[in-house]
Design a protein around this motif. Structure first.
Motif, short mmCIF file in Angstrom:
data_model
loop_
_atom_site.label_atom_id
_atom_site.label_comp_id
_atom_site.label_asym_id
_atom_site.label_seq_id
_atom_site.Cartn_x
_atom_site.Cartn_y
_atom_site.Cartn_z
N ALA A 20 0.91 2.87 18.15
CA ALA A 20 -0.40 3.32 18.61
C ALA A 20 -0.36 4.64 19.39
O ALA A 20 -1.31 5.42 19.35
CB ALA A 20 -1.05 2.24 19.47
N ASP A 21 0.73 4.89 20.13
CA ASP A 21 0.79 6.08 20.98
C ASP A 21 2.18 6.71 20.88
O ASP A 21 3.03 6.52 21.74
CB ASP A 21 0.47 5.70 22.42
CG ASP A 21 0.27 6.89 23.34
OD1 ASP A 21 0.42 8.04 22.89
OD2 ASP A 21 -0.03 6.67 24.52
N PRO A 22 2.43 7.49 19.80
CA PRO A 22 3.75 8.09 19.63
C PRO A 22 3.99 9.28 20.56
O PRO A 22 3.08 10.06 20.83
CB PRO A 22 3.75 8.54 18.17
CG PRO A 22 2.31 8.68 17.80
CD PRO A 22 1.54 7.76 18.67
N GLN A 23 5.20 9.39 21.05
CA GLN A 23 5.67 10.54 21.83
C GLN A 23 6.75 11.23 21.02
O GLN A 23 7.64 10.56 20.48
CB GLN A 23 6.29 10.10 23.15
CG GLN A 23 5.33 9.66 24.20
CD GLN A 23 6.09 9.33 25.47
OE1 GLN A 23 6.97 8.46 25.47
NE2 GLN A 23 5.77 10.01 26.54
N LEU A 24 6.72 12.55 21.00
CA LEU A 24 7.66 13.32 20.21
C LEU A 24 8.57 14.13 21.14
O LEU A 24 8.11 14.77 22.09
CB LEU A 24 6.87 14.26 19.30
CG LEU A 24 7.58 15.00 18.20
CD1 LEU A 24 8.30 14.05 17.25
CD2 LEU A 24 6.56 15.83 17.42
N LEU A 25 9.87 14.08 20.85
CA LEU A 25 10.87 14.87 21.59
C LEU A 25 11.65 15.70 20.60
O LEU A 25 11.98 15.24 19.51
CB LEU A 25 11.84 13.96 22.34
CG LEU A 25 11.24 13.00 23.37
CD1 LEU A 25 12.27 11.97 23.80
CD2 LEU A 25 10.72 13.76 24.56
N LEU A 26 11.97 16.94 20.98
CA LEU A 26 12.80 17.82 20.16
C LEU A 26 14.05 18.18 20.95
O LEU A 26 13.95 18.68 22.08
CB LEU A 26 12.03 19.08 19.77
CG LEU A 26 12.75 20.09 18.90
CD1 LEU A 26 13.14 19.47 17.55
CD2 LEU A 26 11.90 21.34 18.70
N PHE A 27 15.21 17.91 20.35
CA PHE A 27 16.50 18.17 20.99
C PHE A 27 17.22 19.30 20.28
O PHE A 27 17.13 19.42 19.05
CB PHE A 27 17.40 16.92 20.90
CG PHE A 27 16.89 15.73 21.64
CD1 PHE A 27 17.30 15.47 22.93
CD2 PHE A 27 15.99 14.86 21.05
CE1 PHE A 27 16.84 14.36 23.62
CE2 PHE A 27 15.52 13.75 21.72
CZ PHE A 27 15.94 13.50 23.01
N ASN A 28 17.98 20.08 21.03
CA ASN A 28 18.84 21.10 20.41
C ASN A 28 20.19 20.47 20.07
O ASN A 28 20.40 19.28 20.28
CB ASN A 28 18.98 22.33 21.32
CG ASN A 28 19.67 22.03 22.64
OD1 ASN A 28 20.29 20.98 22.84
ND2 ASN A 28 19.58 22.96 23.57
N GLY A 29 21.09 21.28 19.55
CA GLY A 29 22.40 20.79 19.14
C GLY A 29 23.24 20.25 20.28
O GLY A 29 24.16 19.46 20.06
N ALA A 30 22.93 20.65 21.51
CA ALA A 30 23.65 20.16 22.69
C ALA A 30 22.99 18.89 23.26
O ALA A 30 23.32 18.47 24.36
CB ALA A 30 23.70 21.24 23.76
N ARG A 31 22.05 18.34 22.52
CA ARG A 31 21.34 17.11 22.89
C ARG A 31 20.47 17.27 24.12
O ARG A 31 20.25 16.32 24.87
CB ARG A 31 22.31 15.94 23.06
CG ARG A 31 23.06 15.62 21.79
CD ARG A 31 23.96 14.45 21.97
NE ARG A 31 24.76 14.27 20.76
CZ ARG A 31 25.79 13.49 20.67
NH1 ARG A 31 26.18 12.79 21.71
NH2 ARG A 31 26.45 13.38 19.54
#
Length: 95
Positions: A20-31
């Motif tokens: 119902a309520d998605p949260q999006l995270l974007l990580f670089n190669g170093a996490r």
């Protein structure tokens, strides 16, 4: 690049048990988290998202627009307050 995290939209297609309520995270190669979004209409990219043509139909869905150098990245979709359900991550690359 546009990354979308959709949950409520899926109910229009008969998908049961949506997130119902998605949260999006974007990580670089170093996490390391380099961008995040919860509720696309409340972030600092609202105007950019609206003009991109990728604005979701539901305000609880998430969108990140980013210009990224070559490298490895990970998009993670999770439920707000650790909720669970069916969701979809879409990634669009355009010039």
């Amino acid at each position: 690049m546009v990354i979308r995290g959709l949950g409520p939209t899926l109910s229009q297609f008969g998908v049961q048990g949506i997130l119902a309520d998605p949260q999006l995270l974007l990580f670089n190669g170093a996490r390391q988290v380099i961008a995040s979004n919860d509720d696309w209409q409340t972030g600092n990219q609202v105007n950019e998202i609206q003009s991109s043509g990728f604005a979701p139909a539901f305000p609880l869905e998430s969108v990140i627009i980013a210009t990224l150098p070559p490298g490895n990245y990970t998009a993670q979709l999770q439920g707000f307050n650790n909720t669970t359900g069916v969701a979809l991550v879409e990634v669009y690359i355009f010039p």
